[in-house]
Motif scaffolding. Structure first.
Motif, PDB file in Angstrom:
ATOM      1  N   ASN A 178      20.883   0.386  22.325  1.00 44.68           N
ATOM      2  CA  ASN A 178      19.935   0.906  23.307  1.00 44.68           C
ATOM      3  C   ASN A 178      18.538   0.810  22.701  1.00 44.68           C
ATOM      4  O   ASN A 178      18.328   1.195  21.544  1.00 44.68           O
ATOM      5  CB  ASN A 178      20.285   2.360  23.645  1.00 44.68           C
ATOM      6  CG  ASN A 178      19.437   2.890  24.800  1.00 44.68           C
ATOM      7  OD1 ASN A 178      18.210   2.907  24.735  1.00 44.68           O
ATOM      8  ND2 ASN A 178      20.088   3.328  25.864  1.00 44.68           N
ATOM      9  N   LEU A 179      17.583   0.294  23.465  1.00 40.04           N
ATOM     10  CA  LEU A 179      16.241   0.069  22.898  1.00 40.04           C
ATOM     11  C   LEU A 179      15.572   1.355  22.426  1.00 40.04           C
ATOM     12  O   LEU A 179      14.724   1.316  21.539  1.00 40.04           O
ATOM     13  CB  LEU A 179      15.347  -0.637  23.931  1.00 40.04           C
ATOM     14  CG  LEU A 179      15.110  -2.124  23.701  1.00 40.04           C
ATOM     15  CD1 LEU A 179      14.222  -2.710  24.783  1.00 40.04           C
ATOM     16  CD2 LEU A 179      14.458  -2.372  22.334  1.00 40.04           C
ATOM     17  N   ALA A 180      15.960   2.493  22.983  1.00 45.23           N
ATOM     18  CA  ALA A 180      15.378   3.763  22.527  1.00 45.23           C
ATOM     19  C   ALA A 180      15.742   4.044  21.070  1.00 45.23           C
ATOM     20  O   ALA A 180      15.095   4.849  20.397  1.00 45.23           O
ATOM     21  CB  ALA A 180      15.854   4.910  23.411  1.00 45.23           C
ATOM     22  N   ASN A 181      16.782   3.356  20.570  1.00 43.45           N
ATOM     23  CA  ASN A 181      17.298   3.657  19.228  1.00 43.45           C
ATOM     24  C   ASN A 181      16.816   2.697  18.145  1.00 43.45           C
ATOM     25  O   ASN A 181      17.426   2.631  17.064  1.00 43.45           O
ATOM     26  CB  ASN A 181      18.825   3.695  19.267  1.00 43.45           C
ATOM     27  CG  ASN A 181      19.335   4.916  20.019  1.00 43.45           C
ATOM     28  OD1 ASN A 181      18.689   5.963  20.014  1.00 43.45           O
ATOM     29  ND2 ASN A 181      20.469   4.788  20.686  1.00 43.45           N
ATOM     30  N   VAL A 182      15.721   1.986  18.398  1.00 42.38           N
ATOM     31  CA  VAL A 182      15.135   1.124  17.354  1.00 42.38           C
ATOM     32  C   VAL A 182      14.921   1.888  16.039  1.00 42.38           C
ATOM     33  O   VAL A 182      15.168   1.345  14.957  1.00 42.38           O
ATOM     34  CB  VAL A 182      13.830   0.470  17.859  1.00 42.38           C
ATOM     35  CG1 VAL A 182      12.992  -0.091  16.715  1.00 42.38           C
ATOM     36  CG2 VAL A 182      14.164  -0.647  18.858  1.00 42.38           C
ATOM     37  N   PRO A 183      14.491   3.177  16.077  1.00 37.68           N
ATOM     38  CA  PRO A 183      14.324   3.906  14.806  1.00 37.68           C
ATOM     39  C   PRO A 183      15.601   3.998  13.961  1.00 37.68           C
ATOM     40  O   PRO A 183      15.524   4.135  12.733  1.00 37.68           O
ATOM     41  CB  PRO A 183      13.852   5.296  15.249  1.00 37.68           C
ATOM     42  CG  PRO A 183      13.139   5.051  16.541  1.00 37.68           C
ATOM     43  CD  PRO A 183      13.946   3.960  17.217  1.00 37.68           C
ATOM     44  N   LEU A 184      16.790   3.915  14.591  1.00 38.09           N
ATOM     45  CA  LEU A 184      18.045   3.986  13.833  1.00 38.09           C
ATOM     46  C   LEU A 184      18.265   2.759  12.951  1.00 38.09           C
ATOM     47  O   LEU A 184      19.142   2.753  12.087  1.00 38.09           O
ATOM     48  CB  LEU A 184      19.243   4.125  14.780  1.00 38.09           C
ATOM     49  CG  LEU A 184      19.328   5.394  15.642  1.00 38.09           C
ATOM     50  CD1 LEU A 184      20.603   5.360  16.492  1.00 38.09           C
ATOM     51  CD2 LEU A 184      19.307   6.645  14.787  1.00 38.09           C
ATOM     52  N   GLN A 217       7.273  -2.784  10.026  1.00 37.01           N
ATOM     53  CA  GLN A 217       6.073  -2.522  10.825  1.00 37.01           C
ATOM     54  C   GLN A 217       6.460  -2.269  12.293  1.00 37.01           C
ATOM     55  O   GLN A 217       5.959  -1.329  12.919  1.00 37.01           O
ATOM     56  CB  GLN A 217       5.159  -3.752  10.731  1.00 37.01           C
ATOM     57  CG  GLN A 217       3.710  -3.512  11.088  1.00 37.01           C
ATOM     58  CD  GLN A 217       2.907  -4.814  10.962  1.00 37.01           C
ATOM     59  OE1 GLN A 217       3.218  -5.667  10.139  1.00 37.01           O
ATOM     60  NE2 GLN A 217       1.908  -4.961  11.798  1.00 37.01           N
ATOM     61  N   VAL A 218       7.365  -3.084  12.815  1.00 35.54           N
ATOM     62  CA  VAL A 218       7.834  -2.914  14.203  1.00 35.54           C
ATOM     63  C   VAL A 218       8.448  -1.518  14.378  1.00 35.54           C
ATOM     64  O   VAL A 218       8.120  -0.792  15.317  1.00 35.54           O
ATOM     65  CB  VAL A 218       8.889  -3.990  14.582  1.00 35.54           C
ATOM     66  CG1 VAL A 218       9.562  -3.648  15.914  1.00 35.54           C
ATOM     67  CG2 VAL A 218       8.255  -5.376  14.658  1.00 35.54           C
ATOM     68  N   ILE A 219       9.320  -1.141  13.448  1.00 31.91           N
ATOM     69  CA  ILE A 219      10.015   0.147  13.566  1.00 31.91           C
ATOM     70  C   ILE A 219       9.023   1.307  13.522  1.00 31.91           C
ATOM     71  O   ILE A 219       9.102   2.251  14.323  1.00 31.91           O
ATOM     72  CB  ILE A 219      11.098   0.296  12.469  1.00 31.91           C
ATOM     73  CG1 ILE A 219      12.189  -0.776  12.663  1.00 31.91           C
ATOM     74  CG2 ILE A 219      11.730   1.692  12.506  1.00 31.91           C
ATOM     75  CD1 ILE A 219      13.171  -0.896  11.496  1.00 31.91           C
ATOM     76  N   GLU A 220       8.062   1.228  12.610  1.00 36.67           N
ATOM     77  CA  GLU A 220       7.075   2.321  12.492  1.00 36.67           C
ATOM     78  C   GLU A 220       6.198   2.419  13.731  1.00 36.67           C
ATOM     79  O   GLU A 220       5.929   3.514  14.233  1.00 36.67           O
ATOM     80  CB  GLU A 220       6.207   2.130  11.231  1.00 36.67           C
ATOM     81  CG  GLU A 220       6.942   2.425   9.930  1.00 36.67           C
ATOM     82  CD  GLU A 220       7.733   3.734   9.968  1.00 36.67           C
ATOM     83  OE1 GLU A 220       7.127   4.792  10.251  1.00 36.67           O
ATOM     84  OE2 GLU A 220       8.960   3.707   9.740  1.00 36.67           O
ATOM     85  N   GLN A 221       5.728   1.267  14.229  1.00 35.94           N
ATOM     86  CA  GLN A 221       4.895   1.283  15.446  1.00 35.94           C
ATOM     87  C   GLN A 221       5.696   1.781  16.645  1.00 35.94           C
ATOM     88  O   GLN A 221       5.178   2.480  17.512  1.00 35.94           O
ATOM     89  CB  GLN A 221       4.340  -0.114  15.726  1.00 35.94           C
ATOM     90  CG  GLN A 221       3.244  -0.532  14.751  1.00 35.94           C
ATOM     91  CD  GLN A 221       2.555  -1.822  15.194  1.00 35.94           C
ATOM     92  OE1 GLN A 221       2.435  -2.112  16.371  1.00 35.94           O
ATOM     93  NE2 GLN A 221       2.102  -2.598  14.228  1.00 35.94           N
ATOM     94  N   PHE A 222       6.966   1.415  16.680  1.00 40.94           N
ATOM     95  CA  PHE A 222       7.849   1.846  17.762  1.00 40.94           C
ATOM     96  C   PHE A 222       7.967   3.373  17.766  1.00 40.94           C
ATOM     97  O   PHE A 222       7.871   4.017  18.811  1.00 40.94           O
ATOM     98  CB  PHE A 222       9.228   1.202  17.571  1.00 40.94           C
ATOM     99  CG  PHE A 222      10.057   1.139  18.816  1.00 40.94           C
ATOM    100  CD1 PHE A 222      10.120  -0.019  19.573  1.00 40.94           C
ATOM    101  CD2 PHE A 222      10.807   2.238  19.239  1.00 40.94           C
ATOM    102  CE1 PHE A 222      10.893  -0.089  20.728  1.00 40.94           C
ATOM    103  CE2 PHE A 222      11.583   2.181  20.384  1.00 40.94           C
ATOM    104  CZ  PHE A 222      11.621   1.009  21.134  1.00 40.94           C
ATOM    105  N   LYS A 223       8.168   3.933  16.571  1.00 42.39           N
ATOM    106  CA  LYS A 223       8.287   5.401  16.462  1.00 42.39           C
ATOM    107  C   LYS A 223       7.012   6.083  16.961  1.00 42.39           C
ATOM    108  O   LYS A 223       7.068   7.110  17.642  1.00 42.39           O
ATOM    109  CB  LYS A 223       8.527   5.804  15.004  1.00 42.39           C
ATOM    110  CG  LYS A 223       9.912   5.464  14.473  1.00 42.39           C
ATOM    111  CD  LYS A 223       9.987   5.807  12.977  1.00 42.39           C
ATOM    112  CE  LYS A 223      11.293   5.376  12.349  1.00 42.39           C
ATOM    113  NZ  LYS A 223      11.278   5.564  10.884  1.00 42.39           N
TER     114      LYS A 223
END
Length: 382
Positions: free
Chosen positions: A180-186, A205-211
């Motif tokens: 699920n795209l909401a779970n990129v931080p996982l 960088q993607v994960i941090e910006q996503f958060k």
């Protein structure tokens, strides 16, 4: 082309039945005699293309199926598989080209079976109608098919969200489901699989910006049920044009509903954009065509559009990290698992090199041209 396991892709659960065993399964569970069977590629389930000897009970004389054997981890969630299968049946009735299940001898849409030599593991087994067509991954793509896929993505989510009311649908609230795209931080817990390199820096960088930029905005996005995996191998097309030089494609099949979950409309368009980029010689322009098709059915809000770049990047990160992680577990399946990675890294790096502002400008200008096409040049006259 994704991993199930309720957000835990590290569990080794993929079925490994031989063709003879699979044929016997079809006979025992569905009462059909297999005349031919061959393996189909898969990520963490096992699929076979099956031809059966025609029987009088086969609706419309259909004799080609896909035997789908779900991995043992996901097989522990029968409600979820029920929801996916009921959604396929619902969409088929609504006119979408999705498969439908052949009932078992007991009249059910699926059956939990033990496999010999696999200890006490049980696998959910379904026999689905075989859909004809060519995967998008194997055609020369063009703007028209990207637009059609965008339109399909929006139409499918809209139909599911507005009209699909089966009791099993509640199981599509999947929490920690890694795809699920909401779970990129996982993804933080699997990033070790990349080793240390320049790619890892971009993904971090993607994960941090996503958060920081996407997660706080989720509540402003419009919720819906997502197919969740409209990739270039899960969409089949056929050509309705007599001209091989200028084929006009239409979607003839939608495969693999195992990543369905509650999400947001903007997730589906981001996922479709990312996977269509994989198959294009001009990847940065693809997003505009997909977006135009999607917005012809479900126009995005300003906040949804503003999140699109990071959502597409987030899906690249999911696909690349989980593929690298899963390839460590299934080295024998590495070639199939890494199919997206071959060009995926290149496209993600290019997106960050060009920058969010320039990429978005290309997408939005391309999409706008569908709504406000350039006027035809005036010829002659006063």
């Amino acid at each position: 082309m994704s991993s199930g396991n309720g957000g835990q892709p590290q569990t080794l659960t993929k079925p490994a039945l031989g063709e003879q065993e699979a044929a016997e399964l079809v006979d025992r569970v569905f009462g059909l005699k297999v005349s031919w069977i061959g393996p189909l590629p898969s990520y963490d389930d096992q699929n076979f293309h099956v031809r059966v000897s025609r029987d009088r009970g086969a609706a419309g004389g259909a004799d080609e199926y896909v035997l789908k054997i779900t991995n043992s981890e996901d097989s522990r969630e029968p409600d979820l598989i029920e929801a996916q299968t009921q959604a396929m049946m619902f969409l088929n009735a609504e006119g979408f080209p999705s498969a439908t299940p052949r009932l078992t001898k007991d009249g059910t849409i699926m059956s939990l079976e033990s496999a010999s030599g696999c200890g006490n593991k049980k696998y959910m087994v379904r026999l689905l109608t075989y859909l004809p067509g060519t995967p998008v991954a194997k055609i020369a793509t063009n703007a028209q098919i990207f637009y059609e896929i965008g339109k399909l993505a929006a139409s499918l989510d809209k139909a599911l969200s507005e009209k699909f009311h089966h009791p099993s649908a509640k199981s599509l609230h999947r929490g920690q489901f890694i795809w699920n795209l909401a779970n990129v931080p996982l993804l933080d817990q699997y990033i070790y699989a990349l080793g240390q390199n320049k790619y890892r820096e971009v993904v971090e960088q993607v994960i941090e910006q996503f958060k920081g930029k996407v997660i706080p905005k989720l509540s402003s996005f419009r919720a819906c049920i997502n197919h969740g995996d409209l990739n270039d191998h899960n969409i089949l097309v056929d050509s309705s044009s007599a001209s091989p030089q200028h084929p006009e494609y239409r979607v003839s099949g939608i495969l693999d509903f195992s990543d369905m979950s509650y999400g947001y409309y903007v997730f589906e368009v981001a996922i479709a954009i990312m996977y269509m980029m994989i198959e294009s010689p001009d990847p940065l322009r693809v997003g505009g065509h997909v977006l135009a098709g999607f917005e012809s059915v479900v126009p995005l809000s300003g906040e949804e559009r503003a999140a699109l770049f990071l959502l597409v990047s987030g899906r690249f990160a999911q696909s690349l990290i989980i593929a690298a992680h899963t390839a460590l577990l299934y080295p024998q399946n590495r070639e199939y698992l890494m199919v997206t990675a071959r060009t995926g890294w290149k496209h993600l790096m290019k997106m960050f090199e060009v920058g969010q502002e320039a990429v978005e400008r290309t997408w939005f200008e391309t999409a706008r041209a569908y709504v406000n096409p350039a006027p035809a040049p005036q010829v002659g006259g006063c």
